[in-house]
Enzyme design. Structure first.
Site, PDB file in Angstrom:
ATOM      1  N   HIS A 223       1.779   4.254  -2.873  1.00 35.58           N
ATOM      2  CA  HIS A 223       1.636   5.706  -2.663  1.00 35.58           C
ATOM      3  C   HIS A 223       2.772   6.490  -3.316  1.00 35.58           C
ATOM      4  O   HIS A 223       2.525   7.507  -3.966  1.00 35.58           O
ATOM      5  CB  HIS A 223       1.651   6.036  -1.161  1.00 35.58           C
ATOM      6  CG  HIS A 223       0.293   6.107  -0.532  1.00 35.58           C
ATOM      7  ND1 HIS A 223      -0.704   6.934  -0.995  1.00 35.58           N
ATOM      8  CD2 HIS A 223      -0.229   5.479   0.549  1.00 35.58           C
ATOM      9  CE1 HIS A 223      -1.776   6.806  -0.230  1.00 35.58           C
ATOM     10  NE2 HIS A 223      -1.520   5.916   0.710  1.00 35.58           N
TER      11      HIS A 223
ATOM     12  N   HIS B 172       0.833  -1.205   0.000  1.00 33.79           N
ATOM     13  CA  HIS B 172       0.000   0.000   0.000  1.00 33.79           C
ATOM     14  C   HIS B 172       0.876   1.267   0.000  1.00 33.79           C
ATOM     15  O   HIS B 172       0.628   2.201  -0.771  1.00 33.79           O
ATOM     16  CB  HIS B 172      -0.916  -0.042   1.232  1.00 33.79           C
ATOM     17  CG  HIS B 172      -1.824   1.126   1.391  1.00 33.79           C
ATOM     18  ND1 HIS B 172      -3.208   1.012   1.334  1.00 33.79           N
ATOM     19  CD2 HIS B 172      -1.583   2.432   1.624  1.00 33.79           C
ATOM     20  CE1 HIS B 172      -3.745   2.215   1.517  1.00 33.79           C
ATOM     21  NE2 HIS B 172      -2.787   3.093   1.706  1.00 33.79           N
ATOM     22  N   GLU B 173       1.908   1.282   0.849  1.00 35.78           N
ATOM     23  CA  GLU B 173       2.740   2.491   0.978  1.00 35.78           C
ATOM     24  C   GLU B 173       3.660   2.688  -0.222  1.00 35.78           C
ATOM     25  O   GLU B 173       3.873   3.827  -0.655  1.00 35.78           O
ATOM     26  CB  GLU B 173       3.549   2.454   2.285  1.00 35.78           C
ATOM     27  CG  GLU B 173       2.727   2.322   3.566  1.00 35.78           C
ATOM     28  CD  GLU B 173       1.576   3.310   3.673  1.00 35.78           C
ATOM     29  OE1 GLU B 173       1.658   4.406   3.094  1.00 35.78           O
ATOM     30  OE2 GLU B 173       0.564   2.965   4.327  1.00 35.78           O
TER      31      GLU B 173
HETATM   32 CO    CO Z   1      -2.788   5.111   2.190  1.00 42.18          CO
END
Ligand code: CO
Length: 194
Positions: free
Chosen positions: A155, A151-152
């Protein structure tokens, strides 16, 4: 430092590939990482990427502890392989997905506040990168930390979970904690036609 706002979806900084850090061990980099950890803990969240506080750099932090998994039963924690670990930062991380096993669970994002959805993710990953002083760091991990890392790192590449979610399962946080609190991902998928 005062409060730091978390950037919300719609801001181009969340949709732009972030820049590599070129200087390690600087007061600015130490300050950035400690601010990110504070913002993550206060939110609270289990991960944060620098673009989420408006800084277009390839820096991520993550941390999990009992308080942040309190609403999950023992069975739910085990299914997610959710285990506590202390705050850790990766700078200029490179992520490798290991094996072809996938896990699908609800995921949210501090930059898409108030929503959640089921997102398939690789079960196991290896991340390599640097700490604030420029020392190499590596972590091979399965389960929830692997999900956070995916997830990161998304980003800092300008990708949000909503790009990868099973879109029919997109739901308000109140539905997740109310209606679906005790349901398995398969039950949710069936009910919502995903
Ligand atoms: Co996030």
């Amino acid at each position: 430092m005062g409060p730091t706002n978390i950037v919300q979806a719609g801001d181009p900084v969340l949709r732009t590939a972030a820049n590599p850090v070129t200087e390690f061990g600087t007061p600015e980099l130490r300050e950035l990482v400690s601010t990110m950890i504070r913002v993550m803990q206060e939110a609270p969240g289990v991960g944060l990427a620098a673009p989420q506080i408006g800084v277009p750099l390839r820096v991520i932090v993550l941390e999990d502890e009992e308080g942040r998994m309190a609403r999950l039963s023992k069975k739910q924690r085990d299914a997610r392989e959710r285990v506590p670990f202390g705050a850790i930062a990766f700078i200029n991380p490179t992520l490798e997905l290991l094996g072809d096993e996938q896990m699908t669970f609800f995921e949210g994002c501090l930059s898409v506040a108030g929503w959640a959805a089921l997102v398939p993710r690789a079960r196991t990953v290896r991340v390599t990168g640097f700490d604030v002083e420029g020392r190499e760091v590596e972590w091979e991990v399965s389960g929830w930390p692997a999900r956070i890392l995916q997830h990161e790192v998304d980003h800092i590449n300008g990708t949000l979970y909503i790009d990868k979610m099973l879109s029919r399962t997109f739901c308000a946080a109140s539905e997740l904690t109310g209606r679906w609190a005790d349901s398995t991902p398969d039950e949710v998928r069936k009910a919502l036609g995903a």
